[in-house]
Scaffold this motif. Structure first.
Motif, short mmCIF file in Angstrom:
data_model
loop_
_atom_site.label_atom_id
_atom_site.label_comp_id
_atom_site.label_asym_id
_atom_site.label_seq_id
_atom_site.Cartn_x
_atom_site.Cartn_y
_atom_site.Cartn_z
N PHE A 9 0.84 -1.19 0.00
CA PHE A 9 0.00 0.00 0.00
C PHE A 9 0.87 1.24 0.00
O PHE A 9 1.74 1.40 0.86
N PHE A 10 0.63 2.11 -0.96
CA PHE A 10 1.37 3.37 -1.07
C PHE A 10 0.41 4.51 -0.76
O PHE A 10 -0.66 4.62 -1.36
N TYR A 11 0.76 5.38 0.19
CA TYR A 11 -0.13 6.49 0.55
C TYR A 11 0.69 7.57 1.24
O TYR A 11 1.81 7.32 1.70
N HIS A 12 0.13 8.74 1.28
CA HIS A 12 0.79 9.84 1.98
C HIS A 12 0.64 9.58 3.49
O HIS A 12 -0.46 9.25 3.94
N PRO A 13 1.72 9.76 4.28
CA PRO A 13 1.63 9.49 5.72
C PRO A 13 0.48 10.23 6.40
O PRO A 13 -0.08 9.75 7.38
N ARG A 14 0.11 11.36 5.82
CA ARG A 14 -0.98 12.18 6.37
C ARG A 14 -2.30 11.39 6.48
O ARG A 14 -3.10 11.66 7.36
N ILE A 15 -2.51 10.42 5.59
CA ILE A 15 -3.81 9.73 5.63
C ILE A 15 -3.75 8.40 6.38
O ILE A 15 -4.72 7.65 6.41
N GLU A 16 -2.58 8.13 6.99
CA GLU A 16 -2.48 6.88 7.75
C GLU A 16 -3.59 6.86 8.80
O GLU A 16 -3.96 7.89 9.35
N GLU A 37 7.84 -3.58 1.94
CA GLU A 37 8.76 -3.05 0.93
C GLU A 37 8.15 -3.31 -0.45
O GLU A 37 7.80 -4.45 -0.75
N PRO A 38 8.06 -2.28 -1.29
CA PRO A 38 7.41 -2.49 -2.59
C PRO A 38 8.11 -3.55 -3.46
O PRO A 38 7.45 -4.22 -4.25
N GLU A 39 9.44 -3.70 -3.28
CA GLU A 39 10.17 -4.69 -4.12
C GLU A 39 9.62 -6.09 -3.93
O GLU A 39 9.76 -6.94 -4.79
N ASN A 40 9.04 -6.34 -2.74
CA ASN A 40 8.55 -7.69 -2.46
C ASN A 40 7.12 -7.92 -2.93
O ASN A 40 6.56 -8.99 -2.72
N ALA A 41 6.54 -6.91 -3.54
CA ALA A 41 5.13 -7.02 -3.92
C ALA A 41 4.98 -7.30 -5.40
O ALA A 41 5.92 -7.16 -6.19
N SER A 42 3.79 -7.75 -5.79
CA SER A 42 3.48 -7.80 -7.21
C SER A 42 2.29 -6.89 -7.52
O SER A 42 2.01 -6.61 -8.66
N ILE A 43 1.61 -6.46 -6.46
CA ILE A 43 0.50 -5.52 -6.63
C ILE A 43 0.79 -4.29 -5.77
O ILE A 43 1.05 -4.41 -4.58
N ILE A 44 0.77 -3.12 -6.42
CA ILE A 44 0.99 -1.87 -5.68
C ILE A 44 -0.33 -1.12 -5.68
O ILE A 44 -0.89 -0.83 -6.74
N VAL A 45 -0.84 -0.83 -4.50
CA VAL A 45 -2.10 -0.12 -4.39
C VAL A 45 -1.82 1.29 -3.89
O VAL A 45 -1.28 1.47 -2.80
N SER A 46 -2.17 2.29 -4.69
CA SER A 46 -1.99 3.65 -4.21
C SER A 46 -3.32 4.12 -3.61
O SER A 46 -4.39 3.87 -4.18
N VAL A 47 -3.26 4.73 -2.45
CA VAL A 47 -4.47 5.22 -1.79
C VAL A 47 -4.37 6.74 -1.73
O VAL A 47 -3.46 7.27 -1.08
N GLY A 48 -5.26 7.43 -2.44
CA GLY A 48 -5.20 8.88 -2.50
C GLY A 48 -5.82 9.34 -3.80
O GLY A 48 -6.80 8.76 -4.25
N GLY A 49 -5.22 10.31 -4.44
CA GLY A 49 -5.75 10.81 -5.71
C GLY A 49 -4.84 10.42 -6.87
O GLY A 49 -3.99 9.54 -6.73
N ASP A 50 -5.02 11.10 -7.99
CA ASP A 50 -4.16 10.83 -9.16
C ASP A 50 -2.71 11.18 -8.87
O ASP A 50 -1.79 10.50 -9.31
N GLY A 51 -2.51 12.26 -8.12
CA GLY A 51 -1.15 12.67 -7.77
C GLY A 51 -0.43 11.58 -6.99
O GLY A 51 0.75 11.31 -7.21
N PHE A 53 -1.12 8.36 -7.17
CA PHE A 53 -0.88 7.26 -8.10
C PHE A 53 0.40 7.52 -8.91
O PHE A 53 1.24 6.64 -9.08
N LEU A 54 0.54 8.75 -9.38
CA LEU A 54 1.75 9.10 -10.16
C LEU A 54 3.00 8.87 -9.32
O LEU A 54 4.01 8.36 -9.81
N GLN A 55 2.92 9.25 -8.04
CA GLN A 55 4.07 9.06 -7.15
C GLN A 55 4.33 7.57 -6.87
O GLN A 55 5.48 7.15 -6.79
N ALA A 56 3.26 6.80 -6.73
CA ALA A 56 3.41 5.36 -6.46
C ALA A 56 4.18 4.70 -7.61
O ALA A 56 5.09 3.90 -7.40
#
Ligand code: NAP
Ligand code: MN
Length: 265
Positions: A9-16, A37-51, A53-56
């Motif tokens: 899960f990728f997200y801004h710490p602010r929304i934890e 760690e993202p390297e160990n994943a095969s699915i990356i989920v970004s939680v937030g907006g389009d911005g 997702f771009l960062q993820a």
């Protein structure tokens, strides 16, 4: 080691908080393994907006072996967000039943002054950083096409066509097409400077070079999606497309055009 069911899960710490904990426990309950760690994943989920997702995608390095998916947080909508926090279970269901269809979004590759290349999912833009206009030679496949003078230029991917490019009247481009769109930001058009005046779309096999004329205003702001290029003085930016794509989960009734309609109409 990366495993089919490993999810990051990728997200801004602010929304934890509540929403993230809910998503993580829902994933674990459904035999998905949440990794840190993202390297160990095969699915990356970004939680937030389009911005977000771009960062993820950017921060995990445009991995070709990952599936990226966007979850809109707290009622946001986004072109890259297929799910909402409330409807995350639909996505889990799809993953579990291996019902996922994969959609591929083309990326563009930008290289500033021949240095390391960077991929972009939305766009590369060049803008004057001072009050004066910037002059840019536009070269297509090594040949001079036009000389631009104005605020700047935007080179967008198909999915980036609904972002910055759209604000300058660029066309919305179907991501099933692979090519990239070049748009002007406030061009001067007079007897000395003449540009096409409209956006144009180049095939993925073309090579574009934007060459900043060294006339004193050669310190443009360069953006690669939502990141700024750190070096100030630049000569040229080369833009092209290779086979790099961003793979996302494709759900029924959620085509690109459904999302364009939902967002803009
Ligand atoms: P931001 O300033 O929050 O983004 C501007 C808006 O663009 C946000 O509403 C963002 O959605 C939305 N957006 C981003 N990518 C999009 C896409 N592919 N299609 C439709 N909308 C999109 O900054 P950010 O969230 O970090 O996003 C960076 C992007 O902003 C850049 O890549 C550029 O395309 C865009 N931008 C636009 C302008 C303009 O239109 N004048 C100027 C500068 C940058 P979220 O709120 O969901 O993040
Ligand atoms: Mn944003």
């Amino acid at each position: 080691m990366s495993n089919r069911n490993n999810i990051f899960f990728f997200y801004h710490p602010r929304i934890e908080g509540k929403n993230i904990e809910h998503l993580k426990s829902l994933a674990e309950q459904n035999d998905l393994h949440v990794v840190t760690e993202p390297e160990n994943a095969s699915i990356i989920v970004s939680v937030g907006g389009d911005g977000t997702f771009l960062q993820a995608v950017r921060q995990t390095g445009f991995r070709q072996d990952f599936i990226y998916t966007g979850i809109a947080n707290d009622g946001q909508v986004g072109l890259y967000c297929d799910f909402s926090v409330e409807r995350f279970d639909e996505m889990i269901e799809a993953i579990k039943n291996k019902k996922i269809e994969v959609r591929r979004f083309p990326a563009i590759k930008a290289r500033v002054d021949g240095e390391k290349a960077f991929y972009c999912l939305n766009e590369v833009s060049l803008r004057s950083s001072i009050i004066k206009t910037i002059v840019i030679n536009v070269n297509i496949d090594g040949e001079h096409f036009e000389t631009f003078r104005g605020d700047g230029m935007i080179v967008s991917t198909p999915t980036g066509s609904t972002a910055y490019s759209k604000s300058v009247q660029g066309a919305v481009m179907d991501p099933l097409l692979s090519g990239f769109q070049v748009s002007e930001v406030a061009s001067l058009n007079n007897n000395s400077y003449r540009t096409l005046g409209s956006s144009f779309i180049l095939s993925k096999d073309r090579k574009l070079r934007l060459e900043v004329i060294q006339d004193g205003n050669d310190y443009p702001i360069i953006s690669l999606d939502n990141e700024a290029w750190p070096v100030q003085r630049i000569h040229h930016v080369d833009i092209e497309m290779d086979e790099t794509v961003v793979k996302t989960v494709k759900m029924k009734n959620n085509t690109f055009w459904n999302r364009v309609q939902r967002t803009f109409l």
